[in-house]
Scaffold this active site. Structure first.
Site, short mmCIF file in Angstrom:
data_model
loop_
_atom_site.label_atom_id
_atom_site.label_comp_id
_atom_site.label_asym_id
_atom_site.label_seq_id
_atom_site.Cartn_x
_atom_site.Cartn_y
_atom_site.Cartn_z
N SER A 115 7.50 7.07 -8.81
CA SER A 115 6.86 8.14 -9.59
C SER A 115 7.85 9.09 -10.24
CB SER A 115 5.91 8.93 -8.68
OG SER A 115 4.87 8.10 -8.21
N HIS A 176 5.83 17.44 -5.07
CA HIS A 176 5.99 15.99 -5.02
C HIS A 176 6.43 15.48 -6.38
CE1 HIS A 176 4.54 12.02 -3.15
NE2 HIS A 176 5.36 12.57 -2.27
N THR A 178 5.51 13.56 -8.97
CA THR A 178 4.79 13.63 -10.25
C THR A 178 4.64 15.06 -10.75
OG1 THR A 178 3.66 11.54 -9.80
CG2 THR A 178 2.66 13.00 -11.43
N PHE A 286 -3.14 25.03 -1.12
CA PHE A 286 -4.31 24.94 -0.26
C PHE A 286 -4.05 24.26 1.08
CE2 PHE A 286 -5.76 24.96 -4.72
CZ PHE A 286 -6.43 26.18 -4.70
N GLU A 330 -2.85 15.75 -11.64
CA GLU A 330 -2.52 14.52 -10.92
C GLU A 330 -3.47 14.31 -9.74
OE1 GLU A 330 0.92 12.40 -8.17
OE2 GLU A 330 0.48 14.53 -8.03
N ASP A 335 -2.51 6.98 -4.68
CA ASP A 335 -1.27 6.31 -4.32
C ASP A 335 -1.07 6.25 -2.81
OD1 ASP A 335 1.61 5.41 -5.09
OD2 ASP A 335 1.97 7.18 -3.85
N HIS A 339 -0.72 3.01 -0.28
CA HIS A 339 0.44 2.78 0.57
C HIS A 339 0.03 2.50 2.02
CE1 HIS A 339 3.75 3.31 -2.15
NE2 HIS A 339 3.43 4.54 -2.48
N HIS A 477 4.47 -0.30 -4.51
CA HIS A 477 4.04 -0.27 -5.90
C HIS A 477 4.13 -1.68 -6.48
CE1 HIS A 477 5.58 4.19 -6.16
NE2 HIS A 477 4.53 4.05 -5.36
#
EC number: 3.1.3.1
Length: 518
Positions: A115, A176, A178, A286, A330, A335, A339, A477
């Site tokens: 990513s 993260h 992205t 959050f 996003e 994803d 995984h 991926h």
């Protein structure tokens, strides 16, 4: 005034200027990169195709992390089946957009990407190595000394520096890969807070991702930031991971004190209570790490906003800027569930993502707003067998007889065992956790790949993890193309098969945004 699209694209290609990296305009080595010039050429060819064009004041980029074509297909079927329909005839909200393209996702050093490299391509117009954020591939991953002169500036920074509003929404940690690629530059994606920085990093000019977000010097900083990852903004004594003792949310609020109304929130209840008309800046963290999977959020009643609610709030605040805005949204946990080898949460998060896109389209004027929906990469997630029409997508395969009529029993493989429509090429493999919806619980168990007897297993339960062929500690991926869907101003530029870095140029071309500081 917004420039004409065609003129802006021509300017990109024909007028390279040596620029300082400290400014929001793009440095010469970024604009003369072969990746960048190829993206300009591809976009200009589409602009000259004769389709009607209009300029976009606003851009919303939706990224479904790991949302490959097979995920789209399975999610659209599940969404339809949740309404009691066969499912195959359904469309996710953005699949009805009038324009689409295929996007090539490889990194400069990997056939199958990550990513950091893919989002860098989308945000800067330049492809780079896996694991590196907004630094070109001449740098070395994890080596701060190699960064200088290889930094890349992003579309968000260009918009921010030109007085446009900007926003970032993610169901993952906001630090993260992205979301970080909209605003940060690091040679290692895992440097989310200063505790992860290696010795000598600061001396060579490297800063952690969270600090870069709250310290952004361009414009007046990002206007809306909503997602997870609170731990990277807080010191240890406050439940965080920062080694420098800094409380970044407090610093963020102090930055705007007396000048703008800045609100910091930590729950869905607080987001719903914010007076967005009276708020200039909004920071919502959050959860300590990633936000909950959407199915978990609904099942447990967690006080977290949905991705649609975050998107709606972000648009409402950003629309107050009459000069326009850029918003990146996003869905990061599609994803993560892949995984873990759990299709249930991946598909439910994809459906929630489609609802967020629908909320956005209902909230904006498409005559002046470009809405793009894409992924960063796909997963080794397959839809196989010959299930009959309307067969539960999360279920076992029931096939048709020679006359095309559904059989009364589940199909059996050559080992005389039933099998599921959905499976993974690699990963942790089978787990039957029943009603447990948290896909991450699978990581507490050893890998269990190969064929299983699923006769008595409820494969549609939240805690079922599909079988996998090759044992890996985490499903991987995949490297095939993903899709790009577009509607609104500038959308006709989206057509054909494109390199992933062309998405940056599509956004520049649609807005007529200058990259030379004008």
């Amino acid at each position: 005034m917004i420039k004409n699209t065609f003129a802006a694209l021509s300017a990109l290609a024909l007028t390279p200027i040596s620029l300082s990296i400290a400014a929001a305009e793009l440095p010469e080595y970024q604009r003369t990169s072969a990746w960048f010039e190829d993206g300009v050429a591809q976009t200009q060819a589409r602009a000259e195709s004769g389709r009607a064009m209009s300029s976009a004041k606003n851009v919303i980029l939706f990224v479904g992390d790991g949302m490959g074509i097979s995920t789209l297909t399975a999610a659209r079927i599940l969404e339809g089946q949740l309404r009691g329909e066969p499912g195959e005839e359904n469309y996710l909200s953005f699949e009805r957009f009038p324009y689409s393209a295929l996007i090539k996702t490889y990194n400069t050093n990997q056939q199958t990407p990550d990513s950091a490299g893919t989002m860098t391509a989308m945000m800067t117009g330049v492809k780079t190595d896996a694991g590196i954020i907004n630094i070109d591939s001449d740098a070395v991953r994890g080596d701060c000394a190699s960064v200088a002169g290889n930094e890349l500036n992003t579309f968000l920074e260009l918009m921010e520096d030109r007085g446009r509003a900007t926003g970032i929404v993610s169901t993952a940690r906001i630090t993260h890969a992205t979301p970080a690629a909209t605003y940060a530059r690091v040679p290692e994606r895992n440097w989310e807070s200063d505790d992860a920085l290696p010795a000598g990093a600061a001396e060579n000019g490297c800063r952690d991702i969270a600090a870069q977000l709250v310290e952004m010097e361009l414009g007046d900083g990002v206007d809306v930031i909503l997602g997870g990852g609170r731990r990277h903004f807080l010191p240890a004594e406050s439940g965080g991971r920062r080694a420098d003792g800094r409380n970044l949310p407090a610093e963020w609020q102090q930055r705007y004190e007396g000048e703008q109304q800045a609100a910091y929130i930590e729950s869905g209840t607080e987001l719903a209570a914010v007076d967005l008309n009276a708020t200039d800046k909004l920071l919502g963290l959050f959860t300590s790490s990633h936000m909950s999977y959407d199915a978990d959020r609904r099942a447990t009643g967690a006080d977290e906003p949905s991705i649609a609610d975050m998107t709606g709030a972000a648009i409402e605040l950003l629309q107050k800027n009459e000069d326009g805005y850029f918003l990146m949204v996003e869905s990061g946990r599609i994803d993560h569930s892949h995984h873990a080898g759990n299709a249930y949460n991946a598909l439910h998060d994809a459906i929630a993502f489609a609802a967020a896109v629908e909320r956005a389209v209902e909230s904006v004027d498409l005559e002046e707003t470009l809405v793009l929906v894409t992924a960063d990469h796909s997963h080794v997630f397959t839809i196989a067998g010959y299930p009959t029409r309307g067969n539960p997508i999360l279920g076992k395969v029931v096939t048709n007889d020679g006359s095309g009529t559904a059989l009364a029993t589940e199909d059996l493989a050559e080992d005389d065992r039933p099998y599921t429509t959905l499976s993974y090429g690699n990963g942790l493999g089978f787990a039957d956790l029943g009603g447990e919806t948290d896909a991450d619980a699978r990581y507490a168990l050893p890998a269990d790949t190969g064929r299983k007897d699923l006769t008595s297993v409820d494969t549609a339960a939240p805690g079922f993890h599909q079988e996998a062929l090759i044992p890996l500690g985490s499903e991987s991926h995949a490297g095939e193309d993903i899709s790009l869907h577009a509607t609104g101003a500038g959308a006709p530029l989206v057509q054909g098969t494109l390199e992933q870095n062309a998405i940056f140029h599509l956004m520049v071309g649609a807005t007529g945004l200058s990259v030379d500081g004008e």
